[in-house]
Design an enzyme around this catalytic site. Structure first.
Site, PDB file in Angstrom:
ATOM      1  CG  PHE A   1      86.645  19.492 -16.435  1.00 19.81           C
ATOM      2  CD1 PHE A   1      85.790  19.289 -15.014  1.00 19.81           C
ATOM      3  CD2 PHE A   1      88.072  19.559 -16.222  1.00 19.81           C
ATOM      4  CE1 PHE A   1      87.070  18.809 -13.835  1.00 19.81           C
ATOM      5  CE2 PHE A   1      88.891  19.157 -15.390  1.00 19.81           C
ATOM      6  CZ  PHE A   1      88.532  19.094 -14.091  1.00 19.81           C
TER       7      PHE A   1
ATOM      8  CB  CYS B   1      79.010  13.238 -15.329  1.00 17.28           C
ATOM      9  SG  CYS B   1      80.346  12.234 -16.785  1.00 17.28           S
TER      10      CYS B   1
HETATM   11  N1  LIG Z   1      80.283  10.707 -20.632  1.00 15.52           N
HETATM   12  C1  LIG Z   1      80.701  11.972 -19.954  1.00 15.52           C
HETATM   13  O1  LIG Z   1      79.931  13.156 -20.441  1.00 15.52           O
HETATM   14  C2  LIG Z   1      82.339  12.185 -19.220  1.00 15.52           C
HETATM   15  C3  LIG Z   1      82.604  13.516 -18.994  1.00 15.52           C
HETATM   16  C4  LIG Z   1      82.787  13.500 -18.188  1.00 15.52           C
HETATM   17  C5  LIG Z   1      84.133  12.876 -17.446  1.00 15.52           C
HETATM   18  N2  LIG Z   1      83.236  11.116 -17.644  1.00 15.52           N
HETATM   19  C6  LIG Z   1      84.236   9.938 -17.810  1.00 15.52           C
HETATM   20  O2  LIG Z   1      85.082   9.836 -18.697  1.00 15.52           O
HETATM   21  C7  LIG Z   1      84.927   8.696 -18.281  1.00 15.52           C
HETATM   22  C8  LIG Z   1      84.867   7.690 -19.711  1.00 15.52           C
HETATM   23  O3  LIG Z   1      83.539   8.214 -20.246  1.00 15.52           O
HETATM   24  P1  LIG Z   1      82.373   7.833 -20.913  1.00 15.52           P
HETATM   25  O4  LIG Z   1      80.886   8.083 -20.907  1.00 15.52           O
HETATM   26  O5  LIG Z   1      82.939   7.985 -22.440  1.00 15.52           O
HETATM   27  O6  LIG Z   1      82.783   5.833 -21.009  1.00 15.52           O
HETATM   28  P2  LIG Z   1      81.591   5.934 -22.105  1.00 15.52           P
HETATM   29  O7  LIG Z   1      80.515   4.177 -21.532  1.00 15.52           O
HETATM   30  O8  LIG Z   1      81.058   5.693 -22.967  1.00 15.52           O
HETATM   31  O9  LIG Z   1      83.359   4.773 -22.697  1.00 15.52           O
HETATM   32  C9  LIG Z   1      83.463   4.010 -22.305  1.00 15.52           C
HETATM   33  C10 LIG Z   1      84.681   3.025 -23.142  1.00 15.52           C
HETATM   34  O10 LIG Z   1      85.930   1.969 -22.304  1.00 15.52           O
HETATM   35  C11 LIG Z   1      85.731   0.692 -23.046  1.00 15.52           C
HETATM   36  N3  LIG Z   1      86.384  -0.366 -22.052  1.00 15.52           N
HETATM   37  C12 LIG Z   1      86.322  -1.373 -21.446  1.00 15.52           C
HETATM   38  N4  LIG Z   1      87.171  -1.636 -20.410  1.00 15.52           N
HETATM   39  C13 LIG Z   1      88.420  -0.913 -21.339  1.00 15.52           C
HETATM   40  C14 LIG Z   1      89.775  -1.604 -22.081  1.00 15.52           C
HETATM   41  N5  LIG Z   1      90.153  -1.849 -21.251  1.00 15.52           N
HETATM   42  N6  LIG Z   1      90.716  -0.882 -23.128  1.00 15.52           N
HETATM   43  C15 LIG Z   1      89.657  -0.332 -23.646  1.00 15.52           C
HETATM   44  N7  LIG Z   1      88.658  -0.076 -23.821  1.00 15.52           N
HETATM   45  C16 LIG Z   1      87.863  -0.250 -22.811  1.00 15.52           C
HETATM   46  C17 LIG Z   1      83.376   0.279 -23.375  1.00 15.52           C
HETATM   47  O11 LIG Z   1      83.581  -0.285 -23.485  1.00 15.52           O
HETATM   48  C18 LIG Z   1      83.358   2.082 -23.784  1.00 15.52           C
HETATM   49  O12 LIG Z   1      83.368   1.796 -25.679  1.00 15.52           O
HETATM   50  C19 LIG Z   1      84.748   8.179 -16.554  1.00 15.52           C
HETATM   51  O13 LIG Z   1      84.936   7.884 -15.664  1.00 15.52           O
HETATM   52  C20 LIG Z   1      83.205   9.107 -17.297  1.00 15.52           C
HETATM   53  O14 LIG Z   1      83.202   9.358 -15.404  1.00 15.52           O
HETATM   54  C21 LIG Z   1      82.680  10.962 -18.878  1.00 15.52           C
END
Ligand SMILES: NC(=O)c1ccc[n+]([C@@H]2O[C@H](COP(=O)([O-])OP(=O)(O)OC[C@H]3O[C@@H](n4cnc5c(N)ncnc54)[C@H](O)[C@@H]3O)[C@@H](O)[C@H]2O)c1
Length: 447
Positions: free
Chosen positions: A150, A258
């Protein structure tokens, strides 16, 4: 509490913050990403994006953090592995789970007990599908827990270390216990549930937050045509203990990595199951229209926008981040360029990202340079640096001293007293605001 090695898949905002915070709590953490540049930067102790406090956390806990491109290294050392990969929108609005599938495809045939903990935001039913896929592969001994995240960008470290609640959805009690134990030092309220409910808690929370935003934006729009002031209205609504003050700030709509994708994903999830989520559909539509209202405000004062110069101030989707995913500035810049406007953009941290996403916009990190000769300055993101926008220097530099405050950051009276025409969102006096008449403006408005 015994410290145990933790694995993280995905070094984005969620993965890197989770890694840095578990390291802060004393765990050894191995982080894997498929992006070599991200791994290179993290390995040299630098974060590839702007997140307050993350750099300090990485530096302080560097000895307990390891970054790698090799999934085998993660499963070789950790029994609890958090999945933090991206789940963006597909063209249909469904969540794109290809990165989650890739994680499963790359999962080695581990013979010891391993626990996969899903932190990525996924549609309800994903856990069930993953569980079935693991069982079908003969990996029934690999556990699965849903532990949605969150945190909010800009305050991610604080949010992780001081969560309002931690949600742990599990198939097996012991698997849920193992994850819940990791959070015990935070003293957080831990909500235990089944996997599907944990998945829904995340989607429903974001849907509720965007509903509040679109609600107050619609109230703002009605305030504008009736002469009420939404800031005062929101302040008083928020004092009602049943409602609370959060997410009642009117503006030009939500964006980010998000809210847009998660609300769309929930709408699609319902539709795929045969249910039309009417309220959420309206919330999403209101948000799309809200971003465009700035254009009407500009036209109201400037007439035709062709050949005008507008300064977009703040390009990231919110302050304290350089994340521009679904930023309102992208929609706004596109609309203004299509109207024939010369668009300039300023942001204190997101210029590198803006260069990739805002073709045709002249970018600068100098506020004065950006507003120089402008017909309008539009506050798109409420960076604190913009609080002093209504200055003599800015007024002297602009062609017409006109501020559209898309975040209600400035005081309307003070801004007008400083010699600007001011338009906020849902501010009563917007009805009265007028620029001095110019013949050019009237004739162009008729085109
Ligand atoms: N950013 C936010 O504020 C936030 C908050 C809560 C939940 N989320 C959720 O968390 C998740 C991640 O969000 P984020 O903002 O960190 O995404 P992001 O795009 O910044 O990071 C995702 C990372 O995963 C990597 N990746 C892809 N495939 C992979 C694999 N097979 N093995 C290892 N790494 C791999 C990508 O290269 C990237 O660096 C999403 O589902 C998002 O909805 C995000």
């Amino acid at each position: 509490m015994p410290r145990e090695p933790i694995g993280i898949l995905g070094a984005g905002w969620v993965g890197s913050v989770t890694a840095a915070c578990f390291a802060e709590l004393g765990h050894d953490v191995v982080v894997r990403d498929v992006d070599p540049e991200r791994i290179r930067l993290f390995s040299s102790g630098r974060a590839p994006f702007h997140e307050p406090g993350l750099g300090a956390h990485l530096e302080r806990n560097g000895s307990r953090l390891r970054f790698t491109e090799d999934a085998g290294e993660v499963f070789g050392s950790a029994r609890i592995v958090f999945v933090c990969v991206g789940t963006p929108s597909t063209h249909s609005g469904d969540a794109d789970l290809s990165a989650v599938h890739r994680v499963l495809d790359e999962l080695p045939d581990v013979d010891e007990r391993v626990l996969l903990v899903m932190k990525s935001t996924v549609p309800v039913g994903t856990g069930e599908k993953v569980r079935n896929a693991l069982d079908a592969r003969g990996l029934a001994h690999v556990g699965y827990v849903s532990n949605p995240e969150f945190l909010a960008e800009g305050s991610a470290i604080r949010d992780f270390m001081h969560p309002d609640r931690v949600v742990v959805g599990a198939y097996a009690e012991a698997e849920g216990d193992a994850v819940a134990r990791l959070y015990e030092p935070l003293g957080a309220h831990i909500v235990r549930s089944d996997v599907a409910s944990a998945e829904m808690i995340k989607l429903a929370s974001n849907a509720f937050l965007v509903t509040r935003i679109s609600f107050i934006n619609e109230i703002a729009n009605v305030c504008e045509v009736t002469g009420a002031d939404v800031v005062k209205v929101a302040e008083a609504i928020g004092l009602d203990h049943r409602l609370g003050p959060h997410f009642l700030r009117a503006g030009i709509g939500y964006g980010g990595s998000c809210f847009p994708k998660d609300s769309l994903a929930l709408k699609q999830l319902a539709a795929n199951s045969g249910y039309h989520f009417q309220l959420l559909s309206a919330v999403i539509e209101v948000n799309e229209l809200q971003k465009r209202r700035v254009v009407h405000k500009l036209q109201k004062h400037l007439g035709s926008l062709r050949g005008k110069r507008d300064a977009l101030l703040g390009l990231s989707f919110k302050p304290d981040t350089d994340d521009m995913r679904e930023a309102p500035s992208i929609v706004l810049a596109g609309r203004l360029l299509a109207e024939g406007v010369e668009v300039r953009g300023w942001d204190p941290v997101a210029l590198e990202e803006a260069r990739r996403r805002l073709a045709g916009v002249a970018l600068s990190d100098s506020l004065l340079e950006t507003v120089d000769g402008a017909d309008a300055a539009v506050i798109v993101t409420e960076w604190p640096e913009l609080r002093g926008l209504a200055s003599d220097e800015v007024r002297a530099g602009m062609r017409t001293p006109f501020i559209v405050d898309g975040r209600n950051l400035l005081d309307p009276e003070e801004t007008r007293a400083a010699g600007f025409v001011y338009e906020g969102i849902g501010r009563a006096a917007s009805l009265l605001a007028e620029l001095p008449e110019t013949p050019e403006r009237d004739s162009e408005a008729a085109l």
